[in-house]
Enzyme design. Structure first.
Site, PDB file in Angstrom:
ATOM      1  N   GLN A  97       0.813  -1.209   0.000  1.00 42.94           N
ATOM      2  CA  GLN A  97       0.000   0.000   0.000  1.00 42.94           C
ATOM      3  C   GLN A  97       0.850   1.265   0.000  1.00 42.94           C
ATOM      4  O   GLN A  97       2.042   1.241   0.315  1.00 42.94           O
ATOM      5  CB  GLN A  97      -0.921   0.006   1.221  1.00 42.94           C
ATOM      6  CG  GLN A  97      -2.015  -1.053   1.167  1.00 42.94           C
ATOM      7  CD  GLN A  97      -3.060  -0.838   2.247  1.00 42.94           C
ATOM      8  OE1 GLN A  97      -3.017  -1.473   3.287  1.00 42.94           O
ATOM      9  NE2 GLN A  97      -3.990   0.059   1.999  1.00 42.94           N
ATOM     10  N   HIS A  98       0.189   2.355  -0.378  1.00 39.77           N
ATOM     11  CA  HIS A  98       0.687   3.736  -0.228  1.00 39.77           C
ATOM     12  C   HIS A  98       1.764   4.165  -1.215  1.00 39.77           C
ATOM     13  O   HIS A  98       2.000   5.369  -1.360  1.00 39.77           O
ATOM     14  CB  HIS A  98       1.230   3.990   1.186  1.00 39.77           C
ATOM     15  CG  HIS A  98       0.407   3.459   2.299  1.00 39.77           C
ATOM     16  ND1 HIS A  98      -0.951   3.677   2.401  1.00 39.77           N
ATOM     17  CD2 HIS A  98       0.741   2.688   3.371  1.00 39.77           C
ATOM     18  CE1 HIS A  98      -1.420   3.083   3.485  1.00 39.77           C
ATOM     19  NE2 HIS A  98      -0.418   2.469   4.085  1.00 39.77           N
ATOM     20  N   ASP A 295      -2.395  -4.956   0.212  1.00 41.53           N
ATOM     21  CA  ASP A 295      -1.939  -6.250   0.726  1.00 41.53           C
ATOM     22  C   ASP A 295      -2.655  -6.679   2.000  1.00 41.53           C
ATOM     23  O   ASP A 295      -2.997  -7.855   2.162  1.00 41.53           O
ATOM     24  CB  ASP A 295      -0.421  -6.247   0.920  1.00 41.53           C
ATOM     25  CG  ASP A 295       0.097  -5.063   1.718  1.00 41.53           C
ATOM     26  OD1 ASP A 295      -0.716  -4.250   2.210  1.00 41.53           O
ATOM     27  OD2 ASP A 295       1.330  -4.938   1.859  1.00 41.53           O
TER      28      ASP A 295
END
Length: 545
Positions: A97-98, A295
């Protein structure tokens, strides 16, 4: 291709296949792809049973900034190891992520992606919180029902945290994508001016699998970018309750919002069809690409989690995540109110330091994992008074980006290898206990803890987890649950297509699909039990402050 077209095409193929009398039903295969921080994993799976058929894995580069082309090369290598994807009917991508991927008009990557564990944007996170805390920001959309959560005596920073939480479900830390946008705007203005689209690692890889990519002239097919609610909810510019991007917040970070953002899909919407050169060349019709996901949400889907279940994942990071039927708003900003991959929510608390804490202990003591466990077993609970505060790379929960690890309570009498080994294991588990307590504090039920990730393979962690976490812990059989979740989503995509011939879900990405995801059994290897040792966590809390 929109979902209705994809469903109609799939139903047409099904009808045609049914006309072939005397032929047995061929096994349908799907692929789950996990493009994680450390590697890319491809799991070819039987859509009906969830049984793994083939598997491949390829390493990603180390570091906190990575050229996305490395992910593409790793995916191709992992797919080849898995025997290729020519016979795959659907696939989905779960990803770290991110991570911020910036594309220009031609689809070229502008700069290396800044990953979730790049904490250089910590000053921007704090500045954005303070900026949203200014009195004049309490007008317009941000002022809605503010009296319910803003105290007139709140300091500017506290007010800013609360407004971010209400706007997007989470307060800002350096991990979240919007802070990285602000960092680029302030430190690389030339790169910022070239931004035509912003996406996340799983979005970018799905886009490439769909046959898209950079072009030498003209405009790339950036409109084909898509994402899902779970990953979008980790950007801090998407509201998963209203399923809308907050372009006003992008303005705050970047100084403009004339950039393309990926379409946000519901759990069983078709994002695209795969390039036949990559997947699906040997099947009837097209290989469908699902919306994918972050995830943590994919791991939850792979584990078959439901309300009351909490997963504690010990990988590069440590994550405690709970399934919730409603959005979670933690006004302290400690728990992030992310969405999941099923139309619900996944409030979670995440630490930057995960199983690598054990690696640091092994290196310091000159032992392997078994040796660390054997040493820790010889020490008493609480490690003779020694506590490790394990913030080696700074920390996200609690938000201490500039912190360093420290050993506290050492004396000449207790400084022994056995106590040091136990302190490293207890420090890892206490940091996860912090996360559990924060999630519990929002009202989340914790009836069952599932322990997963590479760190769960440590015998020392298994021995001490129920003692430090304060309740029995279930240990699912070690497996690639992010890849399983992605494969399960792909199978769900096919199943939903067989049962529904409309595209109502497209109007509301947050809508829970009519049909439940395929039931794939999850094997619980064992239930870990042990005597609750609250003094260990109390000692840890006293030292970490």
């Amino acid at each position: 291709m929109d979902r209705a077209d994809a469903i109609n095409a799939k139903n047409a193929r099904k009808t045609e296949n049914a006309k072939k009398a005397g032929t047995a039903r061929k096994r349908v295969l799907v692929a789950g792809i996990d493009t994680s921080t450390q590697s890319c994993k491809v799991r070819v799976t039987d859509a009906a049973t969830g049984q793994m058929v083939r598997f491949g894995q390829a390493k990603h580069p180390d570091g906190t900034r990575v050229n996305p082309e490395a992910w593409w090369q790793a995916f191709q290598e992992a797919a080849q190891q898995a025997g290729g994807l020519a016979d795959i009917s659907a696939l989905s991508v779960g990803g770290q992520q991110h991570g911020m991927v910036l594309l220009d008009e031609q689809g070229q990557v502008i700069r290396d992606a800044m990953l979730w564990n790049d904490t250089s944007s910590a000053p921007q996170a704090q500045a954005l919180i303070d900026r949203l805390g200014l009195p004049e920001q309490g007008q317009g959309l941000l002022a809605e029902h503010e009296a319910e959560f803003i105290d007139p005596n709140d300091a500017q920073h506290v007010r800013g945290i609360k407004r971010w939480v209400k706007a997007v479900g989470s307060s800002l830390v350096a991990s979240l994508t919007i802070t990285k946008l602000a960092w680029v705007a302030q430190n690389e203005p030339d790169n910022a001016s070239r931004i035509a689209a912003v996406c996340l690692p799983h979005d970018w890889l799905s886009w490439r699998i769909g046959g898209n990519g950079p072009v030498k002239s003209g405009r790339a097919n950036l409109d084909a970018l898509f994402t899902d609610r779970s990953d979008a909810s980790g950007t801090a510019y998407f509201n998963s309750a209203s399923n809308q991007y907050r372009t006003d917040l992008i303005d705050l970070a970047l100084g403009r919002h004339d950039i393309l953002l990926p379409r946000v899909l519901g759990p069983t919407q078709v994002g695209a069809v795969a390039d036949p050169a990559i997947a699906g060349s040997d099947i009837e019709g097209d290989c469908l690409i699902g919306p994918g996901g972050g995830d943590n949400a994919m791991a939850s889907l792979g584990l078959g989690m439901s309300v009351g279940d909490v997963s504690v994942s010990l990988g590069t990071s440590g994550v405690a995540a709970a399934v919730s039927p409603a959005p979670a708003y933690d006004m302290t900003g400690a728990v992030t109110g992310f969405a999941d991959c099923t139309g619900h929510w996944l409030p979670l608390a995440c630490t930057i330091n995960g199983s690598r804490i054990l690696d640091a202990g092994r290196r310091a003591l000159g032992v392997d994992y078994d040796g660390l466990a054997q040493l820790a077993e010889k020490a008493e609970p609480g490690a003779g008074g020694i506590t490790l505060i394990p913030y080696f790379d700074g920390e996200r929960t609690p938000n201490r980006p500039d912190a360093k690890a420290s050993l506290r309570g050492m004396t000449l009498a207790n400084t022994k290898k056995e106590n040091l080994a136990r302190a490293f294991v207890e420090g890892l588990l206490c940091s996860q206990r912090d996360c559990l307590e924060m999630v519990r504090g929002l009202g989340a039920r914790i009836n069952r803890i599932l322990l997963i990730g590479g760190g769960a393979r440590s015998q020392a962690v298994r021995d001490l987890a129920p003692c430090v976490l304060g309740m029995n812990v279930q240990l699912p059989q070690p497996d690639e649950y992010v890849a399983i979740g992605a494969a399960r989503q792909a199978a769900w995509l096919l199943e939903e297509g067989r049962n529904a011939a409309d595209a109502e879900e497209a109007a509301n990405p947050g809508q829970v699909p009519q049909h439940q995801e395929p039931h794939w059994p999850v094997t619980i290897e064992k239930t870990l039990t042990g005597q609750n040792q609250p003094q260990v966590y109390h000692q840890y809390v006293a030292y970490r402050g």
